[in-house]
Enzyme design. Structure first.
Site, PDB file in Angstrom:
ATOM      1  CB  SER A   1      -0.970   0.390   0.912  1.00 51.42           C
ATOM      2  OG  SER A   1      -1.950  -1.045   1.119  1.00 51.42           O
TER       3      SER A   1
ATOM      4  CD  GLU B   1      -4.055  -9.317  -5.972  1.00 49.04           C
ATOM      5  OE1 GLU B   1      -4.848  -9.574  -6.811  1.00 49.04           O
ATOM      6  OE2 GLU B   1      -5.341  -8.493  -5.101  1.00 49.04           O
TER       7      GLU B   1
ATOM      8  CG  HIS C   1       0.952 -10.776  -0.882  1.00 52.61           C
ATOM      9  ND1 HIS C   1       0.859 -10.080  -1.936  1.00 52.61           N
ATOM     10  CD2 HIS C   1      -0.009 -11.546  -0.021  1.00 52.61           C
ATOM     11  CE1 HIS C   1      -0.453  -8.868  -1.865  1.00 52.61           C
ATOM     12  NE2 HIS C   1      -0.264  -9.910  -0.311  1.00 52.61           N
TER      13      HIS C   1
ATOM     14  NE  ARG D   1      20.268  12.441   6.859  1.00 51.82           N
ATOM     15  CZ  ARG D   1      20.067  11.831   8.214  1.00 51.82           C
ATOM     16  NH1 ARG D   1      19.525  10.207   9.013  1.00 51.82           N
ATOM     17  NH2 ARG D   1      20.032  12.639   8.877  1.00 51.82           N
TER      18      ARG D   1
ATOM     19  CD  GLU E   1      -9.836 -18.946   7.309  1.00 48.71           C
ATOM     20  OE1 GLU E   1      -9.851 -17.603   6.901  1.00 48.71           O
ATOM     21  OE2 GLU E   1      -9.091 -19.078   6.825  1.00 48.71           O
TER      22      GLU E   1
HETATM   23  C1  LIG Z   1      -3.253  -5.112  -5.794  1.00 48.16           C
HETATM   24  C2  LIG Z   1      -3.535  -4.648  -4.604  1.00 48.16           C
HETATM   25  N1  LIG Z   1      -2.689  -4.138  -4.376  1.00 48.16           N
HETATM   26  C3  LIG Z   1      -2.192  -3.717  -2.935  1.00 48.16           C
HETATM   27  C4  LIG Z   1      -2.284  -4.246  -2.272  1.00 48.16           C
HETATM   28  C5  LIG Z   1      -1.713  -4.028  -1.240  1.00 48.16           C
HETATM   29  O1  LIG Z   1      -0.810  -4.411  -0.170  1.00 48.16           O
HETATM   30  P1  LIG Z   1      -0.508  -4.624   1.191  1.00 48.16           P
HETATM   31  O2  LIG Z   1      -0.917  -5.378   1.828  1.00 48.16           O
HETATM   32  O3  LIG Z   1       1.156  -5.304   1.485  1.00 48.16           O
HETATM   33  O4  LIG Z   1      -0.005  -3.135   2.038  1.00 48.16           O
HETATM   34  C6  LIG Z   1      -2.561  -5.295  -2.041  1.00 48.16           C
HETATM   35  C7  LIG Z   1      -2.810  -6.298  -0.970  1.00 48.16           C
HETATM   36  O5  LIG Z   1      -2.810  -8.025  -0.771  1.00 48.16           O
HETATM   37  C8  LIG Z   1      -2.963  -6.033  -2.833  1.00 48.16           C
HETATM   38  O6  LIG Z   1      -3.637  -7.160  -3.582  1.00 48.16           O
END
Ligand SMILES: Cc1ncc(COP(=O)(O)O)c(C=O)c1O
Length: 387
Positions: free
Chosen positions: A38, A148, A174, A205, A321
């Site tokens: 993210s 993903e 993952h 830096r 699940e």
């Molecule tokens: C398509 C996609 N983008 C972004 C993310 C975000 O990754 P993270 O969980 O490392 O923040 C995910 C999480 O699985 C995802 O599936």
């Protein structure tokens, strides 16, 4: 333990080492590690909008194409930084943003489009030639979300490595994990420098041009020189050390995931359940372009919603699940509905809606034992016989 014993816990040589392993594996010039996928998405957009030296590639108000089946933190950085996400339906066979639908949208809408931010979903690599043709025809910036799809290759390139930048996630489930973690791949030197500043408060830096910036101020001030906007999304040494070990095993992890998907797909032959993307098994080249983050399974035939409900109940009863396909149709989620103020009708994305109603995911993790894979297959067969 080596990292903990060393006492060097915050970002340093382990992170550099992991970054060089990742850039070598992906075949790109730079890899900038951050604390999550993210954060990688957020930083990519920030760096494209507020570079320290070069001209911004995206400006507030610009529209960017995104898939209707998305992950929240693919969309939020665009909104948070003042861009306009333009949703496009997905392809029913790959679940990726449908480039033909995107072309129709560009041609019919009066809104000028500046960029495209596709997700390479669930281990599927969108062929780079298709993306390149689309972006050059429409003069767009290509930003890739590959969170993903580590380990997925198409036309000799790693998923998402054409375009200005690509994000990756190393979250626990993952293809490789650093517990939490992520990073950005890019071939652009100045973008890599901006990403390095921005992950660490905007600091000079870690930039390759740090000396040029420092020469403009006194020695003392050069240690605390901030040259861009920024966040603190730095990874820790222990995450990078784990990542360095994990990436050595990526080929084995991915081939195990492919084996699990193949076994599940074979098991479901002749039932009313089918694995989305199973066409990939037909040719060895196509099978490389899916690293199977999870396995998307679709209920076929009539009255899918009620039958899917029964299947899920049966599977959950057997302690298998399941989950929706990413977030399902993202436009149906309360948060985005509030933001778009109902300007977009989720139902107008018919494929995303159909996938949400008819499909679900099961795991394909490389740590599953043979017995567990067998149990997964038997349980799916049992569930399929109920409907
Ligand atoms: C398509 C996609 N983008 C972004 C993310 C975000 O990754 P993270 O969980 O490392 O923040 C995910 C999480 O699985 C995802 O599936």
């Amino acid at each position: 333990m080596r990292v903990l014993d060393s006492g060097n816990l915050t970002m340093g040589k382990e992170v550099k080492n992991f970054e060089s392993k990742m850039s070598k594996y992906l075949g790109v010039k730079h890899f900038v590690m951050v604390n999550s996928g993210s954060s990688a998405n957020l930083l990519m957009i920030e760096a494209l909008m507020r570079p320290a030296i070069s001209k911004p590639k995206l400006n507030p108000g610009d529209s960017v194409l995104v898939p209707a089946i998305a992950w929240p933190t693919t969309i939020w950085p665009l909104i948070q930084l003042g861009l306009n996400p333009l949703f496009v339906d997905v392809d029913p066979k790959t679940l990726a943003l449908d480039l033909l639908a995107a072309q129709r949208l560009i041609e019919s809408s009066r809104i000028p489009v500046k960029g495209i931010f596709p997700i390479h979903p669930l281990g599927y690599a969108i062929p780079p030639s298709k993306l390149e043709e689309f972006v050059s025809k429409n003069e767009l910036i290509l930003i890739n979300d590959v969170c993903e799809s580590l380990g997925s290759w198409s036309e000799g390139k790693h998923a998402g490595t054409t375009g200005v930048a690509a994000s990756f996630s190393f979250y626990f489930s993952h293809h490789i994990t650093t517990m939490e973690g992520g990073g950005i791949a890019t071939d652009e030197d100045s973008l890599a420098d901006d990403l390095r500043s921005m992950r660490s408060h905007g600091w000079s830096r870690d930039r390759s041009d740090v000396k040029e910036w420092s020469s403009q101020v006194s020695n003392n001030d050069s240690k605390f020189l901030f040259v861009s906007t920024g966040y603190n999304v730095r990874p820790m040494e222990i995450q990078a050390a784990i990542g360095s070990l994990q990436i050595e095993e990526i080929d084995a992890f991915v081939s195990k995931r492919r084996e699990i998907a193949r076994r599940v797909s074979q098991t479901l032959n002749g039932t009313q359940l089918s694995v989305i993307g199973a066409d990939g098994f037909l040719s060895p080249e196509a099978s490389k372009s899916n690293s199977w983050m999870l396995i998307p399974i679709q209920v076929t035939g009539e009255n899918v919603q009620a039958r899917k409900k029964k299947i899920l109940e049966t599977l959950e009863g057997l302690e298998i699940e399941t989950r929706p396909v990413l977030t399902g149709n993202f436009l149906s989620q309360p948060a985005i509905q509030r933001i778009t103020r109902h300007a977009v009708d989720p139902k107008s994305f018919s494929v995303a809606t159909e996938i949400t109603e008819s499909a679900f995911l099961v795991g394909a993790h490389h740590d599953l034992t043979d017995e567990q894979i067998q149990f997964l297959c038997e349980s799916l067969l049992k569930a399929s016989s109920i409907i």
